[in-house]
Design a protein around this motif. Structure first.
Motif, PDB file in Angstrom:
ATOM      1  N   LEU A   1       6.747   1.545   5.452  1.00  0.00           N
ATOM      2  CA  LEU A   1       5.666   0.555   5.524  1.00  0.00           C
ATOM      3  C   LEU A   1       6.211  -0.866   5.369  1.00  0.00           C
ATOM      4  O   LEU A   1       5.778  -1.787   6.056  1.00  0.00           O
ATOM      5  CB  LEU A   1       4.629   0.817   4.425  1.00  0.00           C
ATOM      6  CG  LEU A   1       3.639   1.956   4.678  1.00  0.00           C
ATOM      7  CD1 LEU A   1       2.903   2.310   3.388  1.00  0.00           C
ATOM      8  CD2 LEU A   1       2.633   1.589   5.755  1.00  0.00           C
ATOM      9  N   ASP A   2       7.185  -1.031   4.459  1.00  0.00           N
ATOM     10  CA  ASP A   2       7.749  -2.359   4.185  1.00  0.00           C
ATOM     11  C   ASP A   2       8.492  -2.947   5.380  1.00  0.00           C
ATOM     12  O   ASP A   2       8.474  -4.156   5.597  1.00  0.00           O
ATOM     13  CB  ASP A   2       8.705  -2.297   2.983  1.00  0.00           C
ATOM     14  CG  ASP A   2       7.959  -2.400   1.662  1.00  0.00           C
ATOM     15  OD1 ASP A   2       6.824  -2.890   1.655  1.00  0.00           O
ATOM     16  OD2 ASP A   2       8.516  -1.974   0.636  1.00  0.00           O
ATOM     17  N   VAL A   3       9.175  -2.078   6.130  1.00  0.00           N
ATOM     18  CA  VAL A   3      10.015  -2.577   7.231  1.00  0.00           C
ATOM     19  C   VAL A   3       9.386  -2.380   8.604  1.00  0.00           C
ATOM     20  O   VAL A   3       9.981  -2.730   9.616  1.00  0.00           O
ATOM     21  CB  VAL A   3      11.421  -1.906   7.202  1.00  0.00           C
ATOM     22  CG1 VAL A   3      12.123  -2.197   5.887  1.00  0.00           C
ATOM     23  CG2 VAL A   3      11.324  -0.407   7.443  1.00  0.00           C
ATOM     24  N   ALA A   4       8.152  -1.822   8.621  1.00  0.00           N
ATOM     25  CA  ALA A   4       7.493  -1.552   9.905  1.00  0.00           C
ATOM     26  C   ALA A   4       7.272  -2.842  10.690  1.00  0.00           C
ATOM     27  O   ALA A   4       6.943  -3.881  10.119  1.00  0.00           O
ATOM     28  CB  ALA A   4       6.150  -0.854   9.663  1.00  0.00           C
ATOM     29  N   LYS A   5       7.491  -2.755  12.008  1.00  0.00           N
ATOM     30  CA  LYS A   5       7.164  -3.908  12.857  1.00  0.00           C
ATOM     31  C   LYS A   5       5.642  -4.041  12.938  1.00  0.00           C
ATOM     32  O   LYS A   5       4.916  -3.074  12.727  1.00  0.00           O
ATOM     33  CB  LYS A   5       7.745  -3.690  14.258  1.00  0.00           C
ATOM     34  CG  LYS A   5       9.270  -3.787  14.284  1.00  0.00           C
ATOM     35  CD  LYS A   5       9.796  -3.582  15.688  1.00  0.00           C
ATOM     36  CE  LYS A   5      11.327  -3.702  15.701  1.00  0.00           C
ATOM     37  NZ  LYS A   5      11.884  -3.420  17.041  1.00  0.00           N
ATOM     38  N   THR A   6       5.196  -5.237  13.265  1.00  0.00           N
ATOM     39  CA  THR A   6       3.758  -5.459  13.416  1.00  0.00           C
ATOM     40  C   THR A   6       3.240  -4.598  14.560  1.00  0.00           C
ATOM     41  O   THR A   6       3.752  -4.665  15.674  1.00  0.00           O
ATOM     42  CB  THR A   6       3.472  -6.943  13.691  1.00  0.00           C
ATOM     43  OG1 THR A   6       3.993  -7.710  12.597  1.00  0.00           O
ATOM     44  CG2 THR A   6       1.983  -7.205  13.819  1.00  0.00           C
TER      45      THR A   6
ATOM     46  N   ARG B   1       3.227  -9.705   5.116  1.00  0.00           N
ATOM     47  CA  ARG B   1       2.113  -9.241   4.268  1.00  0.00           C
ATOM     48  C   ARG B   1       1.151 -10.386   3.913  1.00  0.00           C
ATOM     49  O   ARG B   1      -0.064 -10.243   3.974  1.00  0.00           O
ATOM     50  CB  ARG B   1       2.659  -8.604   2.984  1.00  0.00           C
ATOM     51  CG  ARG B   1       1.592  -7.997   2.085  1.00  0.00           C
ATOM     52  CD  ARG B   1       2.211  -7.393   0.835  1.00  0.00           C
ATOM     53  NE  ARG B   1       2.914  -8.402   0.062  1.00  0.00           N
ATOM     54  CZ  ARG B   1       4.199  -8.310  -0.300  1.00  0.00           C
ATOM     55  NH1 ARG B   1       4.912  -7.263   0.048  1.00  0.00           N
ATOM     56  NH2 ARG B   1       4.759  -9.270  -1.003  1.00  0.00           N
TER      57      ARG B   1
ATOM     58  N   ASN C   1       3.579  -4.777   6.057  1.00  0.00           N
ATOM     59  CA  ASN C   1       5.019  -4.856   5.819  1.00  0.00           C
ATOM     60  C   ASN C   1       5.299  -6.092   4.972  1.00  0.00           C
ATOM     61  O   ASN C   1       4.486  -7.011   4.897  1.00  0.00           O
ATOM     62  CB  ASN C   1       5.806  -4.885   7.139  1.00  0.00           C
ATOM     63  CG  ASN C   1       5.425  -6.075   8.012  1.00  0.00           C
ATOM     64  OD1 ASN C   1       5.395  -7.210   7.555  1.00  0.00           O
ATOM     65  ND2 ASN C   1       5.141  -5.818   9.282  1.00  0.00           N
ATOM     66  N   LYS C   2       6.476  -6.130   4.323  1.00  0.00           N
ATOM     67  CA  LYS C   2       6.703  -7.224   3.374  1.00  0.00           C
ATOM     68  C   LYS C   2       6.985  -8.562   4.067  1.00  0.00           C
ATOM     69  O   LYS C   2       6.763  -9.611   3.487  1.00  0.00           O
ATOM     70  CB  LYS C   2       7.835  -6.878   2.395  1.00  0.00           C
ATOM     71  CG  LYS C   2       9.211  -6.672   2.983  1.00  0.00           C
ATOM     72  CD  LYS C   2      10.178  -6.232   1.875  1.00  0.00           C
ATOM     73  CE  LYS C   2      11.582  -5.973   2.414  1.00  0.00           C
ATOM     74  NZ  LYS C   2      12.467  -5.460   1.349  1.00  0.00           N
ATOM     75  N   LYS C   3       7.406  -8.513   5.308  1.00  0.00           N
ATOM     76  CA  LYS C   3       7.734  -9.749   6.019  1.00  0.00           C
ATOM     77  C   LYS C   3       6.484 -10.569   6.348  1.00  0.00           C
ATOM     78  O   LYS C   3       6.490 -11.796   6.267  1.00  0.00           O
ATOM     79  CB  LYS C   3       8.495  -9.406   7.312  1.00  0.00           C
ATOM     80  CG  LYS C   3       9.026 -10.636   8.038  1.00  0.00           C
ATOM     81  CD  LYS C   3       9.775 -10.232   9.305  1.00  0.00           C
ATOM     82  CE  LYS C   3      10.197 -11.453  10.106  1.00  0.00           C
ATOM     83  NZ  LYS C   3      10.808 -11.085  11.396  1.00  0.00           N
TER      84      LYS C   3
ATOM     85  N   HIS D   1      -2.006  -2.603  12.189  1.00  0.00           N
ATOM     86  CA  HIS D   1      -2.129  -3.776  11.325  1.00  0.00           C
ATOM     87  C   HIS D   1      -3.351  -4.611  11.722  1.00  0.00           C
ATOM     88  O   HIS D   1      -4.132  -5.031  10.867  1.00  0.00           O
ATOM     89  CB  HIS D   1      -0.871  -4.654  11.417  1.00  0.00           C
ATOM     90  CG  HIS D   1       0.325  -4.082  10.718  1.00  0.00           C
ATOM     91  ND1 HIS D   1       1.515  -3.850  11.366  1.00  0.00           N
ATOM     92  CD2 HIS D   1       0.510  -3.690   9.432  1.00  0.00           C
ATOM     93  CE1 HIS D   1       2.391  -3.351  10.501  1.00  0.00           C
ATOM     94  NE2 HIS D   1       1.808  -3.245   9.335  1.00  0.00           N
TER      95      HIS D   1
ATOM     96  N   SER E   1       8.987  -6.759  -1.791  1.00  0.00           N
ATOM     97  CA  SER E   1       8.112  -5.585  -1.693  1.00  0.00           C
ATOM     98  C   SER E   1       7.153  -5.560  -2.878  1.00  0.00           C
ATOM     99  O   SER E   1       7.408  -6.174  -3.921  1.00  0.00           O
ATOM    100  CB  SER E   1       8.935  -4.298  -1.666  1.00  0.00           C
ATOM    101  OG  SER E   1       9.408  -3.997  -2.967  1.00  0.00           O
TER     102      SER E   1
END
Length: 525
Positions: free
Chosen positions: A11-16, A160, A156-158, A20, A494
């Motif tokens: 979930l943290d590294v998933a692309k948009t 969020r 994802n953390k990028k 979403h 995260s």
């Protein structure tokens, strides 16, 4: 450092992805409805006064008595505060998804019931309206912690921050929709039932059919909420709740495999390991050490922000009348007054409120939450004093446009500032099992501020005047700057890093939480 769960890392590294945007719309339509329902009442309070409190022979149209006006404007906030605490707690106990549908149905039913407030007697209508607006607020209150928590746990953390802010930004469209619906409905009734201004025809200036106008405007809020209900029920529970709170790794992996469209392994042993030594409660000393100052920061900043934000929003019409931007009540018919108030508020929403939200969405993951919040409070303070100190200057006819421009800028920096960040941060910095509760507590503190704004402004405006009230709001915004320093920066980290759930009970982890955000915030300065 505990081993990271594959499902959470995914979930943290998933692309948009499409899910979403689906989550933003599903959660955001709740906020669209929230804002519509909370703010549309300010468009019709003058009409309610004309309809139910007309005094024969009076030189001015009827108006709501101060106590009734304060109750009609503020009772929904009392319900919202209660709902935030109750549903925030329930969301951590029962799961986000199970509670999510309840809040929406409550909002739909109470929106309709508000418009059906029965009787011709003023006391009966106002009592019924206030009763249903309290429960409408109760449902709206649940949407705050649940929507924020669900979006933060899906993102994802990028990006969020942008996703949570986008959910909240739907509030801007709700405020805009409230104004537009009021414009359309009042214009249609004006065309069908033309009337002279009150000073020329005191009785005829308020046609009997105007009673339908406020009811239609209030009930319209049920439509977008109803359209969203099916999709809310289809959303799976968040993986973070299922894995970290319910301890069901298999279900978490299965749910997120469908969402992310990848194969994920169920890691039950890791889930069991993560609970050890990291299961402290809200009222434990360990929570106070790790997150006590964080909670103080999120509650105080939201409280101070909402005093200023809601008093500005609810009483725009009074300020516009005071500076002469809207004519005096006796110079308009009832429907003309609704039209003009709605037009003024829609203009403010279009030019400052909505753009402010989306500036936050665009920049929150670039410059960080802390910087945006500090900057927002700073400019709100500056503009509030700029309005208050030379107040007489702004009341002169030649300077009214300048007043409106500066007044709009305070809205812009509220939304490109603390109004968005106070919603985002509490959904990111607390442990999963307490996340919804802590967000609910923070949001409830905000609504306590809104109650102070709604009830306090009503009396302050008459007691100390608009100028001194604006000075008080400027001081409140300055205090917001001070308390922002208690709030940590969560950009690019995260949820488990922020809450300490990714760490074992080590001295360094405890030490990190004892200094809330000190080392985290330096990234953004």
């Amino acid at each position: 450092m505990a081993k990271e769960l594959q499902v959470l890392n995914a979930l943290d590294v998933a692309k948009t992805q499409w899910y979403h945007f689906t989550a933003i719309v599903i959660a955001g339509m709740g906020f669209f409805t929230d804002a519509y329902d909370l703010f549309c009442i300010s468009l019709v309070t003058k009409l309610l006064g004309r309809l139910y409190y007309y005094k024969e022979g009076s030189p001015n149209p009827g108006s709501l008595p101060s106590n009734i006006s304060a109750a009609v404007n503020g009772v929904a906030f009392c319900g919202t505060l209660s709902g935030q605490l109750f549903f925030g707690w329930l969301g951590d106990k029962m799961g986000r998804k199970r509670v999510y549908g309840m809040t929406l149905m409550l909002m739909v039913l109470c929106s309709i019931a508000c418009g059906l407030s029965f009787g011709k007697d003023p006391n009966a209508v106002m009592a019924t309206l206030c009763f249903f607006r309290f429960w409408l607020g109760f449902g709206i209150g649940g949407d705050y912690p649940l929507s924020a928590t669900i979006m933060s746990e899906y993102a994802n953390k990028k990006t969020r921050g942008a996703f949570i802010a986008a959910v909240f930004a739907m509030q801007g469209f709700g405020i805009l929709a409230g104004g537009m619906v009021a414009i359309i409905v009042s214009a249609a009734f004006k065309l069908k039932y033309p009337a002279l201004a009150y000073q020329f025809d005191p009785i005829g200036s308020t046609p009997a059919e105007a009673d339908y106008v406020w009811r239609i405007i209030v009930m319209f809020g049920a439509i977008p909420a109803l359209l969203t209900y099916y999709w809310r029920m289809k959303m799976p529970e968040t993986a973070r709740y299922t894995a970290l709170v319910a301890k069901n790794a298999k279900q978490a992996a299965a749910d997120m495999s469908k969402v992310l469209q990848v194969e994920l392994e169920a890691e039950q042993e890791k889930v069991e390991d993560r609970g050890q030594g990291n299961d402290f409660g809200l009222f434990s000393m360990q929570f106070v050490r790790r997150h006590g100052l964080h909670l103080v920061g999120t509650t105080t900043t939201w409280f101070l922000l909402d005093i200023a934000f809601y008093s500005q929003n609810l009483f725009q019409k009074d300020i516009f009348t005071a500076i002469g931007w809207i004519p005096k009540a006796k110079e308009m018919s009832a429907l003309d007054e609704v039209f003009r108030i709605a037009r003024a508020q829609t203009l403010i929403a279009l030019c400052s409120t909505v753009p402010g939200y989306w500036f936050t969405v665009a920049l929150i993951d670039k410059i960080g939450r802390f910087t945006i919040q500090l900057m927002g409070f700073f400019f709100m303070t500056v503009f509030m004093f700029a309005l208050a100190i030379p107040y007489h200057h702004w009341t002169l006819k030649a300077n009214r446009i300048g007043f409106v421009v500066i007044y709009s800028l305070t809205f812009f920096f509220a939304n490109f500032g603390p109004n968005a960040t106070t919603f985002v941060v509490p959904a990111e910095i607390f442990p999963a099992r307490l996340r919804s509760t802590c967000h609910g507590i923070s949001a409830a503190a905000g609504k306590a501020g809104a109650i102070v704004g709604a009830f306090g402004f009503q009396y302050a405006e008459k007691g100390i005047g608009v100028r001194n009230t604006l000075i008080v709001l400027g001081v409140v915004n300055f205090l917001g700057i001070v308390f922002t320093f208690l709030v940590p920066e969560s950009k690019g980290r995260s949820l488990e890093e922020m809450s300490g759930e990714a760490e074992e009970e080590t001295g360094s982890a405890t030490e990190l939480r004892q200094q809330p955000g000190h080392d985290l915030r330096t990234v953004t300065l």
